[in-house]
Design a protein around this motif. Structure first.
Motif: not given
Length: 143
Positions: A44-46, A121-122, A130-133
């Motif tokens: 994920s993005a985070d 994602c989260r 949100g915080k998706c790849s």
């Protein structure tokens, strides 16, 4: 008039024939007929969620299976799988979530598809927030 081959000529001929045959004996049918494709970890993005797995050929299409990892916290990890039908070209989307610290598993069967993409994602236990790849292609027909 008859000619006799020298031992040196016979050894060279034998070595040449062995060099021709060896690659044929090392090639296995499994290498030519791939029925499984691994895909590496997508984060994920985070970077608090990750997923990895494989795509296999089933009896009536393809099966996507894998693992999803969640880190301790208040959010859940989501794996969103999109597959494009080979029949009509439409995309089907399925999501799997895991809300416990550690590693969970998922599995989804599809018919015959042109391509499959995955996104991590989260979110909550109800939806990804949100915080998706970015979407990553894990299978393309003909690859």
């Amino acid at each position: 008039m008859t000619s006799r081959a020298t031992p040196e000529f016979l050894m060279r001929l034998l070595a040449f024939l062995a060099a021709l045959v060896l690659p044929l004996t090392l090639a296995s049918p499994a290498a030519a007929d791939r029925t499984s494709w691994k895909w590496g970890t997508v984060y994920s993005a985070d970077a608090k969620a990750g997923a990895w797995g494989r795509v296999t050929v089933g009896q009536s299409g393809f099966v996507v299976s894998g693992n999803v990892r969640d880190v301790p916290g208040k959010a859940c990890s989501w794996v969103i799988i999109r597959a494009q039908s080979a029949k009509n070209g439409r995309w089907k989307t399925h999501g799997f979530y895991y809300c416990e610290p550690g590693v969970g598993t998922f599995r989804k069967s599809y018919g015959y598809v042109l391509q499959i993409k995955v996104q991590v994602c989260r979110g909550t236990a109800h939806k990804p927030t949100g915080k998706c790849s970015k979407q990553r292609t894990i299978f393309t027909q003909g690859s």
